[in-house]
Write a protein that holds these residues in place. Structure first.
Motif, mmCIF file in Angstrom:
data_model
loop_
_atom_site.group_PDB
_atom_site.id
_atom_site.type_symbol
_atom_site.label_atom_id
_atom_site.label_comp_id
_atom_site.label_asym_id
_atom_site.label_seq_id
_atom_site.Cartn_x
_atom_site.Cartn_y
_atom_site.Cartn_z
ATOM 1 N N HIS A 255 0.863 -1.187 0.000
ATOM 2 C CA HIS A 255 0.000 0.000 0.000
ATOM 3 C C HIS A 255 0.896 1.231 0.000
ATOM 4 O O HIS A 255 1.537 1.539 0.997
ATOM 5 N N HIS B 68 1.803 5.160 -2.464
ATOM 6 C CA HIS B 68 1.343 6.138 -3.453
ATOM 7 C C HIS B 68 2.552 6.569 -4.270
ATOM 8 O O HIS B 68 3.163 7.596 -3.997
ATOM 9 N N LYS C 66 -9.373 0.932 -5.360
ATOM 10 C CA LYS C 66 -9.169 1.504 -4.026
ATOM 11 C C LYS C 66 -10.230 2.573 -3.811
ATOM 12 O O LYS C 66 -10.475 3.398 -4.692
ATOM 13 N N HIS D 220 -5.748 -0.145 6.215
ATOM 14 C CA HIS D 220 -5.449 0.437 7.543
ATOM 15 C C HIS D 220 -6.118 -0.334 8.687
ATOM 16 O O HIS D 220 -5.445 -0.638 9.659
ATOM 17 N N ASP E 153 2.195 2.747 3.499
ATOM 18 C CA ASP E 153 1.375 3.860 3.031
ATOM 19 C C ASP E 153 2.266 5.059 2.718
ATOM 20 O O ASP E 153 1.907 6.201 3.020
HETATM 21 ZN ZN LIG Z 1 -2.769 5.334 1.323
#
Ligand SMILES: [Zn+2]
Length: 581
Positions: free
Chosen positions: A107, A109, A324, A409, A472
């Motif tokens: 996970h 970006h 997502k 999460h 993340d």
């Molecule tokens: Zn994220």
């Protein structure tokens, strides 16, 4: 698409038949190999009976690996790979370094790594004065009208004293300025940026978002939660080439950390063509699972993508087979949806579902078309409602249960909902770094009882949940060693809190390693192809200078000193550490 699958199958069968003969392309020797091909540890973390664990210590289960055509063709002792060495075989003596299955950052970006590289860094700023000092220093020489974009102020830390645009207007009367928050839940713009975004005082809050206002009702320039995109989208877009460069910069940050695969948690339409162009030209150095963003703004079209369907060829470097979506916001900004009031804000329970822009119809349509869903849920109500959503979708489309859907999460879970992860075949996709970094203030938000269901890895494992770990990024350090350290110790890098934060919820080193390898392979329905070091699987490997299983057991602080020596994707060495790195 069908001919590609057939070809891939033929190649696989052909090479399987030849696993016993022919020269390898690459042979690794003198290695400390943990293949992870033994059984999962039990729910308390006790290693399986067939594991190479005895008397409180791990030992390698192989010493050499042979690779041909991107696949592992032999694993075992030095003798077992000798027959694979020919005149054209590259043989690398690893001098006792540890080899584990290639790591998965499940996970993140990716585009933000490159974008932030080109932006001014605000990580660690505590005051408007700090921000001003960084901006003025870094933006000197920019002409009037040029955009100034910075990122990294921590929305959680600033939640009670948000900055306002006034100081930016004074400092930069001639440049649009946008300051993005560390975790993407807050952004601040000056008047010129607001003008570019066509935002005035009577601008209405978008669904699930807020334009912060002062006591007179005027906007302060801060956009929270879903409103951040209103401002971020006003920043002029880069070209396709720039975006490819931004993505390549991101890969260049992940490969030195041993990652062979990244799951991009929410790719908007702006970056999809860049991924596709890199995949078509063969320039993707690592595997990518591009999870399509089903957000309020910039979401790829349901009609288009459900017609195309999920990527069918499992060997394609670019996989577009999941989506997502956001169900609620973050705990720091008190946007996460709680069943009861926030402990430090009576009367407030956050936002979720359609109030936060979650589009039931769109996510369900993607799932009906065979796309796996990964839904962001932080609060206990957010998690409960997403589990309810999955349950309802399975009622209508029974096949959707097999998609191994995820909750991203899964931060605060009510005790009644923990067992539902296993019952509903839902993967808990969690960040060890978030647990320790949120530990200074998380309990103030939700109190001493609910905190027991926060970042509850052991409780989830005990209740049969599948766990995968990630960072993340970019909000958190994406180093695998940091993630593993946080997972095993529940401590921050500085060693606090002593003894760890709710240490009963820590996992073992083996579980942490599995949450970065075997378990994400399962979460992606790729367990037959990758995740362990076994003959016939992809030659995706991470080589490191420490033995993470034994260091994690005996001196876990030492995990933070670990270094990746080499990263191998499909038999290709995509990263090799030089001695002074
Ligand atoms: Zn994220």
């Amino acid at each position: 698409m069908r001919s590609t699958i057939l070809l891939a199958t033929l190649v696989f069968v052909f090479s399987s038949c030849n696993l016993g003969g022919g020269d390898a392309d690459l042979v690794l020797t003198n290695a400390n190999v943990y293949s992870l091909s033994w059984g999962d540890p039990d729910p308390e973390g006790v290693p399986a009976t067939d594991s190479p664990y005895a008397d409180g210590a791990w030992s390698a289960d192989a010493g050499a690996i042979a690779i041909r055509d991107g696949l592992i063709v032999a694993v075992g002792a030095a003798d077992d790979v000798e027959s694979f060495v020919g005149p054209n075989t590259q043989v690398i003596d690893l001098n006792g370094a540890t080899v584990v299955p290639g790591l998965v950052e499940s996970h993140g970006h990716l585009h933000e790594l490159g974008e932030k590289h080109e932006q001014i860094d605000l990580i660690g700023v505590k005051t408007e004065g700090d921000i001003a000092a960084r901006l003025v220093g870094a933006s000197s020489g920019r002409g009037a009208g040029e955009w100034i974009v910075a990122s990294g102020w921590d929305e959680g830390e600033w939640a009670d004293h948000l900055p306002t645009k006034d100081f930016l207007n004074r400092l930069f009367p001639d440049n649009p300025v946008v300051l993005k928050g560390l975790r993407g839940f807050g952004t601040l713009g000056n008047d010129l940026a607001l003008r570019a975004a066509e935002v005035t005082n009577d601008f209405e809050n978008p669904v699930g978002g807020e334009l912060v206002r002062d006591e007179t009702g005027d906007i302060t320039g801060v956009f929270l939660n879903n409103a951040t995109d209103v401002l971020n989208d006003a920043i002029p877009e880069g070209t396709l080439e720039q975006k490819q460069r931004v993505l390549q910069y991101g890969f260049g940050q992940l490969m030195p950390q041993g990652f062979v695969t990244t799951h991009h948690a929410g790719v908007r339409t702006d970056y999809l063509p860049a991924y596709q162009a890199l995949a078509e030209s063969g320039e993707l150095p690592m595997r990518v699972e591009a999870m399509l963003s089903v957000g309020v703004i910039g979401a790829p079209s349901v009609e288009k993508w459900t017609a195309i369907g999920p990527t069918e060829d499992p060997t394609a470097m670019l996989q577009i087979r999941s989506v997502k979506a956001y169900y609620d916001a973050s705990l720091g900004s008190r946007g996460a949806r709680m069943i009861d009031d926030y402990s430090d804000m009576p009367g407030h329970r956050g936002v979720s579902g359609s109030d936060y822009g979650f589009d039931v119809e769109r996510v369900r349509a993607f799932m009906a078309a065979g796309f796996q869903a990964g839904i962001h849920a932080i609060g206990d109500a957010g998690n409960r409602e997403v589990l309810d959503f999955y349950e309802a979708v399975y009622g209508e489309y029974p096949n959707a249960r097999g998609l191994r859907n995820r909750i991203e999460h899964a931060q605060v879970i009510h005790p009644d909902d923990i067992a539902r992860f296993s019952e509903l075949n839902v993967v808990a996709s969690m960040e060890p770094g978030h647990a320790v970094e949120d530990s200074p203030w998380a309990e103030a938000r939700i109190g001493p009882d609910r905190i027991k269901g926060a970042y509850a890895w052991r409780t989830l494992r005990r209740n049969g949940a599948k766990l995968i770990f990630n960072s993340d990024f970019t909000g958190t350090d994406w180093s695998f060693f940091y993630g593993m350290y946080a997972a095993v110790t529940r401590k921050m890098k500085d060693g606090t809190p002593e003894g760890g934060w709710y240490p009963a919820e820590a996992v073992t080193p083996e579980e942490a390693l599995r949450a970065y390898t075997v378990w994400p392979a399962w979460a992606s329905s790729r367990e037959d192809l990758t995740g362990t070091i076994e003959v016939g699987k992809w030659a995706d490997l991470a080589v490191m200078d420490i033995d993470p299983l034994n260091v994690g057991l005996t001196a876990p602080d030492g995990l933070l000193d670990g270094l990746i020596e080499m990263t191998i994707v499909g038999g290709k060495i995509v990263y090799e550490r030089t001695p002074n790195q």
